[in-house]
Motif scaffolding. Sequence first.
Motif, PDB file in Angstrom:
ATOM      1  N   ASP A  46       0.890  -1.302  -0.017  1.00  0.00           N
ATOM      2  CA  ASP A  46       0.118  -0.178   0.056  1.00  0.00           C
ATOM      3  C   ASP A  46       0.939   1.356  -0.001  1.00  0.00           C
ATOM      4  N   TYR A  47       2.131   0.955  -0.117  1.00  0.00           N
ATOM      5  CA  TYR A  47       3.095   2.299  -0.381  1.00  0.00           C
ATOM      6  C   TYR A  47       3.779   2.419  -1.593  1.00  0.00           C
ATOM      7  N   MET A  48       3.846   3.583  -2.226  1.00  0.00           N
ATOM      8  CA  MET A  48       4.777   3.710  -3.321  1.00  0.00           C
ATOM      9  C   MET A  48       5.993   4.582  -3.194  1.00  0.00           C
ATOM     10  N   LYS A  49       6.987   4.062  -3.931  1.00  0.00           N
ATOM     11  CA  LYS A  49       8.131   4.874  -3.983  1.00  0.00           C
ATOM     12  C   LYS A  49       7.747   5.627  -5.287  1.00  0.00           C
ATOM     13  N   VAL A  50       7.806   7.124  -5.139  1.00  0.00           N
ATOM     14  CA  VAL A  50       7.623   8.148  -6.356  1.00  0.00           C
ATOM     15  C   VAL A  50       8.860   8.343  -6.771  1.00  0.00           C
ATOM     16  N   GLN A  51       9.577   7.988  -7.587  1.00  0.00           N
ATOM     17  CA  GLN A  51      11.113   8.363  -8.143  1.00  0.00           C
ATOM     18  C   GLN A  51      10.812   9.933  -8.969  1.00  0.00           C
ATOM     19  N   CYS A  52      11.312  10.717  -8.452  1.00  0.00           N
ATOM     20  CA  CYS A  52      11.655  11.966  -9.415  1.00  0.00           C
ATOM     21  C   CYS A  52      12.976  12.324  -9.643  1.00  0.00           C
ATOM     22  N   GLU A  53      13.136  13.461 -10.490  1.00  0.00           N
ATOM     23  CA  GLU A  53      14.516  14.020 -10.689  1.00  0.00           C
ATOM     24  C   GLU A  53      15.016  14.232  -9.514  1.00  0.00           C
ATOM     25  N   GLY A  54      15.804  13.499  -9.057  1.00  0.00           N
ATOM     26  CA  GLY A  54      16.761  14.170  -8.007  1.00  0.00           C
ATOM     27  C   GLY A  54      16.572  13.650  -6.587  1.00  0.00           C
ATOM     28  N   LYS A  55      15.143  13.115  -6.372  1.00  0.00           N
ATOM     29  CA  LYS A  55      14.662  12.653  -5.189  1.00  0.00           C
ATOM     30  C   LYS A  55      13.383  11.610  -5.305  1.00  0.00           C
ATOM     31  N   SER A  56      13.279  11.134  -4.081  1.00  0.00           N
ATOM     32  CA  SER A  56      12.006  10.118  -4.239  1.00  0.00           C
ATOM     33  C   SER A  56      11.121  10.298  -2.968  1.00  0.00           C
ATOM     34  N   HIS A  57       9.898   9.885  -3.117  1.00  0.00           N
ATOM     35  CA  HIS A  57       8.857  10.315  -2.117  1.00  0.00           C
ATOM     36  C   HIS A  57       8.091   9.205  -1.863  1.00  0.00           C
ATOM     37  N   THR A  58       8.047   8.691  -0.417  1.00  0.00           N
ATOM     38  CA  THR A  58       7.166   7.448  -0.158  1.00  0.00           C
ATOM     39  C   THR A  58       5.688   8.048   0.105  1.00  0.00           C
ATOM     40  N   VAL A  59       4.963   7.322  -0.676  1.00  0.00           N
ATOM     41  CA  VAL A  59       3.254   7.798  -0.600  1.00  0.00           C
ATOM     42  C   VAL A  59       2.446   6.689  -0.186  1.00  0.00           C
ATOM     43  N   HIS A  60       1.593   6.823   0.817  1.00  0.00           N
ATOM     44  CA  HIS A  60       0.664   6.041   1.149  1.00  0.00           C
ATOM     45  C   HIS A  60      -0.488   5.844   0.275  1.00  0.00           C
ATOM     46  N   ILE A  61      -0.329   4.958  -0.802  1.00  0.00           N
ATOM     47  CA  ILE A  61      -1.489   4.936  -1.842  1.00  0.00           C
ATOM     48  C   ILE A  61      -1.149   3.666  -2.527  1.00  0.00           C
ATOM     49  N   THR A  62      -2.454   2.894  -3.117  1.00  0.00           N
ATOM     50  CA  THR A  62      -2.337   1.806  -3.737  1.00  0.00           C
ATOM     51  C   THR A  62      -1.921   2.089  -4.881  1.00  0.00           C
ATOM     52  N   MET A  63      -1.263   1.121  -5.681  1.00  0.00           N
ATOM     53  CA  MET A  63      -0.755   1.157  -7.216  1.00  0.00           C
ATOM     54  C   MET A  63      -1.852   1.394  -7.909  1.00  0.00           C
ATOM     55  N   LYS A  64      -3.054   0.677  -7.956  1.00  0.00           N
ATOM     56  CA  LYS A  64      -4.231   0.874  -8.592  1.00  0.00           C
ATOM     57  C   LYS A  64      -4.675   2.258  -8.635  1.00  0.00           C
ATOM     58  N   ASN A  65      -4.875   2.924  -7.295  1.00  0.00           N
ATOM     59  CA  ASN A  65      -5.412   4.230  -7.265  1.00  0.00           C
ATOM     60  C   ASN A  65      -4.390   5.349  -7.839  1.00  0.00           C
ATOM     61  N   LEU A  66      -3.253   5.098  -7.700  1.00  0.00           N
ATOM     62  CA  LEU A  66      -2.130   5.968  -8.371  1.00  0.00           C
ATOM     63  C   LEU A  66      -2.284   5.777  -9.710  1.00  0.00           C
ATOM     64  N   GLU A  67      -2.373   4.485 -10.520  1.00  0.00           N
ATOM     65  CA  GLU A  67      -2.412   4.362 -11.729  1.00  0.00           C
ATOM     66  C   GLU A  67      -3.686   5.169 -12.347  1.00  0.00           C
ATOM     67  N   GLY A  68      -4.655   5.200 -11.670  1.00  0.00           N
ATOM     68  CA  GLY A  68      -5.942   5.792 -11.962  1.00  0.00           C
ATOM     69  C   GLY A  68      -5.654   7.351 -11.931  1.00  0.00           C
ATOM     70  N   ILE A  69      -5.015   7.841 -11.220  1.00  0.00           N
ATOM     71  CA  ILE A  69      -4.885   9.219 -10.936  1.00  0.00           C
ATOM     72  C   ILE A  69      -3.856   9.757 -12.198  1.00  0.00           C
ATOM     73  N   LEU A  70      -2.746   8.969 -12.526  1.00  0.00           N
ATOM     74  CA  LEU A  70      -1.802   9.530 -13.547  1.00  0.00           C
ATOM     75  C   LEU A  70      -2.478   9.328 -14.926  1.00  0.00           C
ATOM     76  N   PRO A  71      -1.935  10.429 -15.799  1.00  0.00           N
ATOM     77  CA  PRO A  71      -2.818  10.389 -17.051  1.00  0.00           C
ATOM     78  C   PRO A  71      -1.874   9.210 -17.870  1.00  0.00           C
ATOM     79  N   SER A  72      -2.907   8.136 -18.396  1.00  0.00           N
ATOM     80  CA  SER A  72      -2.535   7.175 -19.174  1.00  0.00           C
ATOM     81  C   SER A  72      -1.790   7.399 -20.333  1.00  0.00           C
ATOM     82  N   SER A  73      -1.565   8.620 -21.054  1.00  0.00           N
ATOM     83  CA  SER A  73      -0.864   8.937 -22.062  1.00  0.00           C
ATOM     84  C   SER A  73       0.508   9.290 -21.831  1.00  0.00           C
ATOM     85  N   ASP A  74       0.836   9.428 -20.498  1.00  0.00           N
ATOM     86  CA  ASP A  74       2.166   9.703 -20.255  1.00  0.00           C
ATOM     87  C   ASP A  74       2.646   8.529 -19.534  1.00  0.00           C
ATOM     88  N   PHE A  75       2.170   7.752 -18.593  1.00  0.00           N
ATOM     89  CA  PHE A  75       2.413   6.645 -17.711  1.00  0.00           C
ATOM     90  C   PHE A  75       1.695   5.245 -18.481  1.00  0.00           C
TER      91      PHE A  75
END
Length: 122
Positions: A46-75
């Motif tokens: 239920d945690y995701m490591k969001v790797q950004c340019e230069g740093k990462s963030h640990t986020v409490h969200i499921t992969m399914k929910n995050l996948e639904g939020i991020l634009p499918s044209s880019d991810f």
Amino acid sequence: MQLLKQENPNIIDRIEQFEGSIFLNVGKQIQRISLKSIQYVKGYGDYMKVQCEGKSHTVHITMKNLEGILPSSDFYRVHKSYLIRLDQIEKITSSHVEINETFIPISRNNKQELLSLIPWVK
């Protein structure tokens, strides 16, 4: 507390309103993260490591929910535990994608679809 929820039909409008950014729970803060800075996401239950340019963030969200939020044209979800931003791909091998010197596995089922999403010459 989840600021953005998948069932919200106006999520794409809100992302555009905030200039291509999303707000995610990072620790005890709600942090604005630019979609263009995200390179890939690695799932840990239920945690995701969001790797950004230069740093990462640990986020409490499921992969399914995050996948639904991020634009499918880019991810694209290349593996059960990984989402990648398509324009960050540097190399594709028979079993991995390379992003910023990180090798990310591609499931056999997703490789052909991934190849259809990127501009490449056969």
